[in-house]
Design a protein around this motif. Structure first.
Motif, PDB file in Angstrom:
ATOM      1  N   VAL A 220       0.835  -1.199   0.000  1.00 19.09           N
ATOM      2  CA  VAL A 220       0.000   0.000   0.000  1.00 19.09           C
ATOM      3  C   VAL A 220       0.874   1.255   0.000  1.00 19.09           C
ATOM      4  CG1 VAL A 220      -0.217   0.121   2.537  1.00 19.09           C
ATOM      5  CG2 VAL A 220      -2.012   1.083   1.072  1.00 19.09           C
ATOM      6  N   LEU A 221       2.100   1.140   0.520  1.00 19.50           N
ATOM      7  CA  LEU A 221       3.013   2.281   0.476  1.00 19.50           C
ATOM      8  C   LEU A 221       3.417   2.587  -0.959  1.00 19.50           C
ATOM      9  CD1 LEU A 221       5.357   1.342   3.478  1.00 19.50           C
ATOM     10  CD2 LEU A 221       3.109   2.455   3.524  1.00 19.50           C
ATOM     11  N   ASP A 222       3.712   1.527  -1.733  1.00 19.99           N
ATOM     12  CA  ASP A 222       4.045   1.719  -3.146  1.00 19.99           C
ATOM     13  C   ASP A 222       2.876   2.346  -3.889  1.00 19.99           C
ATOM     14  OD1 ASP A 222       6.644   0.446  -3.090  1.00 19.99           O
ATOM     15  OD2 ASP A 222       5.601  -1.466  -2.927  1.00 19.99           O
ATOM     16  N   ARG A 223       1.677   1.829  -3.628  1.00 14.63           N
ATOM     17  CA  ARG A 223       0.490   2.350  -4.306  1.00 14.63           C
ATOM     18  C   ARG A 223       0.307   3.836  -4.007  1.00 14.63           C
ATOM     19  NH1 ARG A 223       0.489  -1.834  -7.212  1.00 14.63           N
ATOM     20  NH2 ARG A 223      -1.103  -3.469  -7.036  1.00 14.63           N
ATOM     21  N   LYS A 225       2.634   6.065  -3.034  1.00  9.99           N
ATOM     22  CA  LYS A 225       3.701   6.855  -3.657  1.00  9.99           C
ATOM     23  C   LYS A 225       3.471   6.990  -5.157  1.00  9.99           C
ATOM     24  CE  LYS A 225       8.748   7.160  -4.028  1.00  9.99           C
ATOM     25  NZ  LYS A 225      10.043   6.518  -3.655  1.00  9.99           N
ATOM     26  N   GLU A 226       3.070   5.887  -5.800  1.00 11.92           N
ATOM     27  CA  GLU A 226       2.801   5.918  -7.249  1.00 11.92           C
ATOM     28  C   GLU A 226       1.682   6.893  -7.585  1.00 11.92           C
ATOM     29  OE1 GLU A 226       1.864   1.852  -7.898  1.00 11.92           O
ATOM     30  OE2 GLU A 226       3.941   1.156  -7.735  1.00 11.92           O
ATOM     31  N   ALA A 227       0.747   7.051  -6.649  1.00 13.71           N
ATOM     32  CA  ALA A 227      -0.387   7.962  -6.873  1.00 13.71           C
ATOM     33  C   ALA A 227      -0.043   9.409  -6.557  1.00 13.71           C
ATOM     34  CB  ALA A 227      -1.581   7.515  -6.035  1.00 13.71           C
ATOM     35  N   GLY A 228       1.197   9.670  -6.173  1.00 13.94           N
ATOM     36  CA  GLY A 228       1.620  11.027  -5.880  1.00 13.94           C
ATOM     37  C   GLY A 228       1.351  11.483  -4.466  1.00 13.94           C
ATOM     38  N   LEU A 229       0.995  10.535  -3.587  1.00 17.41           N
ATOM     39  CA  LEU A 229       0.770  10.869  -2.192  1.00 17.41           C
ATOM     40  C   LEU A 229       2.075  10.805  -1.409  1.00 17.41           C
ATOM     41  CD1 LEU A 229      -2.495   8.820  -1.499  1.00 17.41           C
ATOM     42  CD2 LEU A 229      -2.286  11.179  -2.312  1.00 17.41           C
ATOM     43  N   ASP A 230       2.111  11.472  -0.270  1.00 19.44           N
ATOM     44  CA  ASP A 230       3.271  11.412   0.607  1.00 19.44           C
ATOM     45  C   ASP A 230       3.186  10.185   1.499  1.00 19.44           C
ATOM     46  OD1 ASP A 230       4.822  13.808   0.016  1.00 19.44           O
ATOM     47  OD2 ASP A 230       3.087  14.913   0.757  1.00 19.44           O
ATOM     48  N   VAL A 231       4.317   9.562   1.746  1.00 19.92           N
ATOM     49  CA  VAL A 231       4.406   8.445   2.684  1.00 19.92           C
ATOM     50  C   VAL A 231       5.539   8.767   3.651  1.00 19.92           C
ATOM     51  CG1 VAL A 231       4.740   5.980   3.014  1.00 19.92           C
ATOM     52  CG2 VAL A 231       3.575   6.820   0.945  1.00 19.92           C
ATOM     53  N   GLY A 245       8.522   2.653  -1.413  1.00 25.68           N
ATOM     54  CA  GLY A 245       7.240   3.269  -1.140  1.00 25.68           C
ATOM     55  C   GLY A 245       7.290   4.409  -0.146  1.00 25.68           C
ATOM     56  N   ILE A 246       8.494   4.864   0.194  1.00 26.52           N
ATOM     57  CA  ILE A 246       8.666   5.928   1.202  1.00 26.52           C
ATOM     58  C   ILE A 246       9.048   7.231   0.504  1.00 26.52           C
ATOM     59  CG2 ILE A 246       9.899   6.615   3.285  1.00 26.52           C
ATOM     60  CD1 ILE A 246       8.308   4.012   3.616  1.00 26.52           C
ATOM     61  N   THR A 247       8.426   8.332   0.892  1.00 28.79           N
ATOM     62  CA  THR A 247       8.825   9.631   0.351  1.00 28.79           C
ATOM     63  C   THR A 247       9.625  10.458   1.355  1.00 28.79           C
ATOM     64  OG1 THR A 247       6.734  10.680   1.012  1.00 28.79           O
ATOM     65  CG2 THR A 247       6.829   9.696  -1.192  1.00 28.79           C
ATOM     66  N   GLN A 375      -5.059   1.818  -6.186  1.00 28.39           N
ATOM     67  CA  GLN A 375      -5.212   0.553  -6.900  1.00 28.39           C
ATOM     68  C   GLN A 375      -5.239  -0.609  -5.909  1.00 28.39           C
ATOM     69  OE1 GLN A 375      -2.091  -0.158  -9.754  1.00 28.39           O
ATOM     70  NE2 GLN A 375      -2.743  -2.254 -10.179  1.00 28.39           N
ATOM     71  N   GLU A 376      -6.080  -1.568  -6.170  1.00 32.40           N
ATOM     72  CA  GLU A 376      -6.224  -2.728  -5.292  1.00 32.40           C
ATOM     73  C   GLU A 376      -4.919  -3.504  -5.197  1.00 32.40           C
ATOM     74  OE1 GLU A 376      -9.173  -6.657  -4.833  1.00 32.40           O
ATOM     75  OE2 GLU A 376      -9.341  -5.306  -6.560  1.00 32.40           O
ATOM     76  N   LEU A 377      -4.659  -4.056  -4.024  1.00 29.01           N
ATOM     77  CA  LEU A 377      -3.469  -4.868  -3.794  1.00 29.01           C
ATOM     78  C   LEU A 377      -3.760  -6.334  -4.147  1.00 29.01           C
ATOM     79  CD1 LEU A 377      -2.530  -3.274  -0.383  1.00 29.01           C
ATOM     80  CD2 LEU A 377      -1.134  -3.132  -2.448  1.00 29.01           C
ATOM     81  N   PRO A 378      -2.698  -7.118  -4.425  1.00 25.13           N
ATOM     82  CA  PRO A 378      -2.917  -8.523  -4.787  1.00 25.13           C
ATOM     83  C   PRO A 378      -3.443  -9.384  -3.664  1.00 25.13           C
ATOM     84  CG  PRO A 378      -0.736  -7.762  -5.515  1.00 25.13           C
ATOM     85  CD  PRO A 378      -1.294  -6.708  -4.590  1.00 25.13           C
TER      86      PRO A 378
END
Length: 392
Positions: A220-223, A225-231, A245-247, A375-378
């Motif tokens: 969920v951290l990768d998701r 970050k990919e969406a432009g959110l801060d982690v 997945g860390i910003t 995006q949904e996780l596996p």
């Protein structure tokens, strides 16, 4: 609906043995309940979120009305360590256990390690972190050899006196070990364990650093970050996920420093995830069977919880859970295979919702992904539909 997740891991605060605990030697473990029963502490603010209503939790008061959402999660992955626990809560299932070394590390690991670093090795077997510097610290200072040891967990630990091997050099040595320990020898973490003092009075310093494997799949951290959110990663979160997945990352040295940094981070007005690990429950008290210390740590966190709740924005969601157990009341000093508590709070969430027993830690990550519109996780089953009022 939800802009920001404030996510806190109370490292090792398990709430009772899993059905397969016997396979791990952890029958009867219950970190939270045993600590409360032994010491008689009260945790009124956690109780106000619903901690005492979690199935199987005893000794915590149960107010008539609670402001939070509560339940507990089983671990589906094959392990009971920090890395697998955090990976699972973020959306990764690990069916295969990470390698452990009850007899010490083989020559195929140690020989290239010594050749590439130029250091000899002492110990090379499972050991308590405080005992190993007591028993090998003087020889290390005399010879310059590194103290290499492991535990019941999937770890390659390197202890060195800061006056003999400076911290930055120790980190470089650990990086070499991390490069070597891949594939079948891919331990969860290589850990730098610097210490100081004189023979008979050695103490570990706060300059520990973990070198982890890359998570084997998206989290969920990768998701986010990919969406432009801060982690924002607080404590050892960056180490556990190897920076993926860390910003922004802020390393801390104690639970209360972690809470301080969390509160400072909550002043930030962005969107995303603030993810904190409070490690002292595990490192300072659980592994040392310090029941009084563990209890004090729980009370200290409970005392700070109103500050955290007071900084919650209208569109924030608070998540509190653990990653495994480490019952300080049992003879074992290792992690224990336990359920973990799950508490949520948000101004726009339902109140007093019982989530029961979730089949995987990964339900947390999947839920957070849905709340943030990612995006949904596996892996994992979202419970977002259970906690969002239908009118929303």
């Amino acid at each position: 609906m939800v802009d920001r997740i404030v996510w806190i891991v109370l490292d090792s605060v398990g709430v009772g043995e899993l059905p397969d605990a016997g396979r791990f030697g952890d029958e009867g473990s219950n970190t939270l309940v045993h600590t409360v029963q032994r010491t008689g502490i009260r945790l009124p603010h956690l109780a106000g979120l619903g901690l005492g209503r979690i199935q199987g939790v005893k000794g915590i008061e149960m107010p008539e009305q609670v402001s939070g959402i509560y339940g507990k999660c089983a671990e589906m992955s094959n392990g009971k360590d920090t890395t697998i626990g955090h990976w699972e809560m973020a959306g990764i299932h690990s069916p295969d256990p990470l390698p452990t070394y009850p007899e010490g590390f083989p020559e195929e690991v140690l020989q290239p390690f010594m050749e590439r670093t130029g250091y000899g090795v002492l110990c090379n077997r499972p050991y308590s972190g405080t005992d190993v510097i007591r028993d090998y610290g003087a020889e290390h200072m005399e010879t310059g050899k590194l103290i290499v040891y492991t535990s019941a967990d999937s770890v390659f630990q390197i202890a060195a006196h800061e006056a003999v091997v400076d911290v930055e050099t120790l980190y470089k040595v650990c990086s070499v070990a991390r490069e070597i320990l891949q594939g079948k020898h891919g331990v969860a973490r290589v850990i730098a364990r610097p210490f100081q003092g004189e023979p008979g009075k050695f103490t570990r310093t706060a300059n520990r650093r973990d070198f982890s494997l890359d998570p084997p799949g998206p989290t969920v951290l990768d998701r986010a970050k990919e969406a432009g959110l801060d982690v924002v990663a607080i404590g050892k979160i960056e180490d556990i996920f190897n920076g993926k997945g860390i910003t922004h990352a802020i390393h801390t040295k104690s639970n209360m420093e972690g809470v301080d940094v969390l509160l400072e981070s909550m002043e930030w007005q962005g969107k995303g995830i603030i993810f904190a690990n409070l490690v002292e429950f595990d490192s300072a008290w659980g592994h040392r069977n310090d029941v009084a210390g563990y209890a004090r740590g729980l009370v200290e966190f409970d005392d700070r919880l109103p500050e955290i709740l007071g900084k919650m924005r209208e569109t924030d969601v608070l998540v509190i859970n653990a990653d495994h157990g480490c019952d300080p009341t049992t003879p074992s000093t290792d992690h224990s295979r336990e359920y973990v508590p799950l508490l949520l709070y948000g101004h726009r969430l339902g109140k007093g919702v019982d989530l029961g027993i979730r089949s995987s830690f990964a339900d947390i990550g999947q839920t957070l992904a849905e709340l943030l519109g990612l995006q949904e996780l596996p892996f994992g089953k979202s419970f977002a539909g259970l906690i969002l009022p239908q009118s929303n």
